[in-house]
Scaffold this active site. Structure first.
Site, PDB file in Angstrom:
ATOM      1  N   TYR A 167       0.472  -1.290  -0.091  1.00 55.51           N
ATOM      2  CA  TYR A 167      -0.250  -0.123  -0.128  1.00 55.51           C
ATOM      3  C   TYR A 167       1.089   1.566  -0.277  1.00 55.51           C
ATOM      4  CZ  TYR A 167      -3.111   3.589   1.429  1.00 55.51           C
ATOM      5  OH  TYR A 167      -4.667   4.451   1.613  1.00 55.51           O
ATOM      6  N   ASP A 190      -2.837   4.629  10.246  1.00 56.60           N
ATOM      7  CA  ASP A 190      -4.015   4.776   9.727  1.00 56.60           C
ATOM      8  C   ASP A 190      -4.879   2.897  10.169  1.00 56.60           C
ATOM      9  OD1 ASP A 190      -4.118   6.467   7.688  1.00 56.60           O
ATOM     10  OD2 ASP A 190      -3.784   5.115   6.241  1.00 56.60           O
ATOM     11  N   ASP A 209     -11.580   8.004   5.032  1.00 56.72           N
ATOM     12  CA  ASP A 209     -10.572   9.210   5.968  1.00 56.72           C
ATOM     13  C   ASP A 209     -10.938  10.807   4.865  1.00 56.72           C
ATOM     14  OD1 ASP A 209      -8.041   9.944   4.969  1.00 56.72           O
ATOM     15  OD2 ASP A 209      -7.589   9.397   3.331  1.00 56.72           O
TER      16      ASP A 209
END
Lengths: 130, 130
Positions: free
Chosen positions: A20, A104, A44
């Protein structure tokens, strides 16, 4: 080190997180979106309206397509079939350079594809470094 | 710096996170549990069976009651009514000392009480430092 769980291994989850960040770094929205499961959800920043499904997720990442960024993994914790990671993103906008270090959280399916993503950050965390 | 949101302010959420680490540090389960809303849920580690409600949460923290630990906040990101934070906990067990640096996620109500907690870490992240 690989460690068995009921689904993906810790190593497979770590590999997806690294992939990612590499995909973010290359500025390839297609490479990012390929890491998501078809019915994944994305928030997000976390707490905002979730984007559901690969098409909505692809539209979200269109903003970074063709914009290489520097990324650096600062810390990664895998917990069952989910992970939390702290990373740094440096983006150039014209002559200016901005840095942000979000945390995250992601959940994964049995093929270590991303099924959920929540990005913890606020605009106040972004700083101009050049 | 205070920033308005629809519920708790960023500063109130930061204060609860700091109070949580202070309460962990003092080894007072009661002080920790007082930061939770009555119907809160807790997953530690994330992905394990959730503990629901103040009584179940109090039973979970009984393990740390009377065991002062050193804590250090490494990074905190507030996103809407939730926060993710990376921190270090150092615990003494007899002559040995163990360190772990989990990433926790919390959600908050309008009084900045904790309504949900997910701790991201695995036993492999714990290391003996003395």
């Amino acid at each position: 080190m690989s460690q068995s769980t009921s689904g993906s291994t810790v190593e497979a989850i770590r590999a997806t997180v690294r992939a990612y960040l590499s995909a973010l770094e290359s500025g390839s929205a297609a490479a990012i979106v390929a890491l998501y499961a078809d019915d994944a959800t994305l928030e997000d920043p976390a707490g905002s309206e979730p984007r559901v499904g690969r098409d909505a997720i692809a539209r979200f990442y269109r903003a970074v397509d063709g914009s290489p960024q520097h990324t650096e993994l600062l810390s990664l914790r895998v917990s069952g079939q989910s992970a939390a990671f702290h990373f740094r993103v440096t983006t150039r906008v014209g002559d200016a350079e901005y840095e942000i270090e979000p945390i995250d959280v992601m959940t994964f399916d049995e093929q270590a594809r991303i099924t959920g993503m929540w990005a913890y950050w606020s605009p106040a965390d972004m700083r101009r470094i050049r």
